[in-house]
Design an enzyme around this catalytic site. Structure first.
Site, PDB file in Angstrom:
ATOM      1  N   LYS A 126     -11.299  -3.144   4.692  1.00 24.56           N
ATOM      2  CA  LYS A 126     -12.074  -2.462   3.929  1.00 24.56           C
ATOM      3  C   LYS A 126     -13.315  -3.573   3.353  1.00 24.56           C
ATOM      4  O   LYS A 126     -14.357  -2.947   2.922  1.00 24.56           O
ATOM      5  CB  LYS A 126     -11.634  -1.845   2.718  1.00 24.56           C
ATOM      6  CG  LYS A 126     -10.466  -0.928   3.093  1.00 24.56           C
ATOM      7  CD  LYS A 126     -11.243   0.243   3.528  1.00 24.56           C
ATOM      8  CE  LYS A 126     -10.312   1.319   3.740  1.00 24.56           C
ATOM      9  NZ  LYS A 126     -10.997   2.953   4.246  1.00 24.56           N
ATOM     10  N   ASP A 163      -7.667   5.086  -2.180  1.00 28.40           N
ATOM     11  CA  ASP A 163      -6.356   4.743  -2.065  1.00 28.40           C
ATOM     12  C   ASP A 163      -5.988   3.445  -2.558  1.00 28.40           C
ATOM     13  O   ASP A 163      -4.697   2.917  -2.688  1.00 28.40           O
ATOM     14  CB  ASP A 163      -5.601   5.105  -0.775  1.00 28.40           C
ATOM     15  CG  ASP A 163      -5.592   6.557  -0.388  1.00 28.40           C
ATOM     16  OD1 ASP A 163      -5.071   7.323  -1.438  1.00 28.40           O
ATOM     17  OD2 ASP A 163      -5.704   6.963   0.273  1.00 28.40           O
TER      18      ASP A 163
END
Length: 408
Positions: free
Chosen positions: A76, A121
């Site tokens: 990410k 998340d």
């Protein structure tokens, strides 16, 4: 469950898709990301695991280890930072900002009141918070009920304001959009929805760094054939899979490898999209140990790329992911021990399932000559969870990894 995509094609990468995401744009994003000090300047390693390949009955298993992409511990770190930089450049066109100046905080004073927000998340929010801290703008992160306190603490450590909400990931996305509208903030999300595609495109484009490094790290091949026959990609909303698959599709054209997308059985939005022939929602609880893949709605933008090029969609159980985490941590005489988090092992779990069922392996063309590429997308981003699941701390695995490398 395994589903052959009824809409898959074998053709060169379409111009219509290239206008949205391309190798050229991915490479530009990669050049800009190289100017962020929080990223590993050497990229991430691509490991060959011959012991695992022999155990499963394939010719080769390659694993791209994104756990060492940065101190953030996951892939990410490639998406949110480049999306934030591009957003700031579009918002403040008159300032002629550069990526290098933004990442070093040169314009922090000018951006002190600029606020971005996102639901997460865990890993996307952490990457966005870290990028915002480097740049000097404000960041708000919305967490749903199933995000652990450990992950919340890791995000808050980068100076982000945390907002907790009830429900699951998709409901936290709605809450982030509402807060942005009410406060004049800008959403930096890795999933698209109606009227919101530019930023998710930039996030996905950042993920193109991964296949670029893979291709550079492999021996030169004769002709247009890829060095791997099958690529297993994590599901989620589809952003990672779209970023990697589109790059490899453009590079190899109709000779691209077989793409297989894997997601938790209770968060099967991409599987359901393949059945419906359009972006769809999951049918299960969307509560999985694979926290990064616990997404209930497919990104419509990602689906534009996945529908025509993904050959198979597959779901796995949580216990299969835990077994794969333990297998990679174990390593072997020929295989380096690897720290792979809950969502990192979806591909290995699917490969194991297929190879232990002869008929399913044959259905997807897996055999003793197959060369498989897996993306280990994260390390122990929640160390306590990792230790509980694996039965060994990530530090212990890393120590064995260091010992293995010293003897290799």
């Amino acid at each position: 469950m395994l589903l052959a995509n009824p809409n898959v094609t074998r053709q060169p990468y379409p111009d219509a898709l290239k206008r949205i995401m391309s190798i050229a744009s991915a490479n530009q994003s990669r050049q800009w990301l190289a100017q962020w000090s929080r990223l590993n300047t050497l990229g991430t390693p691509l490991y060959n695991l011959p012991g695992l390949a022999s155990e499963l009955g394939v010719a080769q298993v390659l694993v791209k280890d994104e756990s060492v992409r940065s101190q953030l511990g996951s892939f990410k770190a490639l998406g949110a930072p480049i999306a934030l930089v591009r957003l700031i450049m579009r918002t403040f066109t008159e300032h002629k900002f550069t990526a290098a100046d933004l990442f070093t905080g040169k314009h922090a004073a000018e951006l002190a009141d600029f606020t971005v927000i996102s639901a997460t998340d865990g890993n996307h929010g952490r990457a966005l918070a870290a990028a915002a801290q480097s740049i000097g703008c404000r960041c708000v992160i919305v967490l749903h009920a199933n995000v652990s306190i450990e992950r919340e603490t890791a995000i808050a450590a980068y100076g982000a304001q945390i907002v907790r909400t009830v429900g699951n990931y998709d409901e936290s996305v709605e809450e982030a959009a509402s807060l942005a509208e009410n406060n004049g903030w800008l959403v930096v999300s890795d999933t698209s929805y109606e009227g919101y595609q530019e930023i998710p495109r930039d996030v996905m484009q950042g993920y193109g760094t991964i296949p670029a490094e893979i291709l550079e790290g492999l021996p030169a091949q004769d002709g247009a054939q890829p060095a791997f026959t099958h690529v297993f990609l994590q599901g989620g909303v589809g952003g990672l899979a779209a970023g990697i698959a589109s790059y490899l599709w453009e590079h190899f054209a109709e000779h691209r490898p077989t793409f297989i997308i894997v997601e938790p059985v209770q968060a099967d939005c991409l599987y359901q999209s393949a059945i419906a022939g359009k972006a769809a929602k999951a049918t299960g609880s969307v509560d999985s140990v694979m926290a990064g893949l616990a997404c209930g709605e497919t990104s419509p933008l990602a689906w534009q790329f996945l529908q025509p090029c993904v050959d198979y969609f597959m779901t796995i159980e949580d216990e299969e992911a835990v077994a794969s985490m333990k297998r990679l941590a174990q390593g072997g005489q020929k295989d380096i021990p690897l720290v792979a988090g809950e969502s990192a092992v979806a591909g290995l779990s699917a490969l194991t399932r297929l190879m232990t069922s002869g008929s399913l392996a044959a259905d997807v063309g897996l055999n003793a000559q197959s060369r498989v590429l897996l993306i280990s997308t994260e390390g122990a981003t929640a160390p306590a969870v990792y230790e509980e699941l694996v039965g060994e701390s990530s530090d212990s695995v890393l120590k064995r990894q260091k010992d293995w490398l010293s003897k290799a």
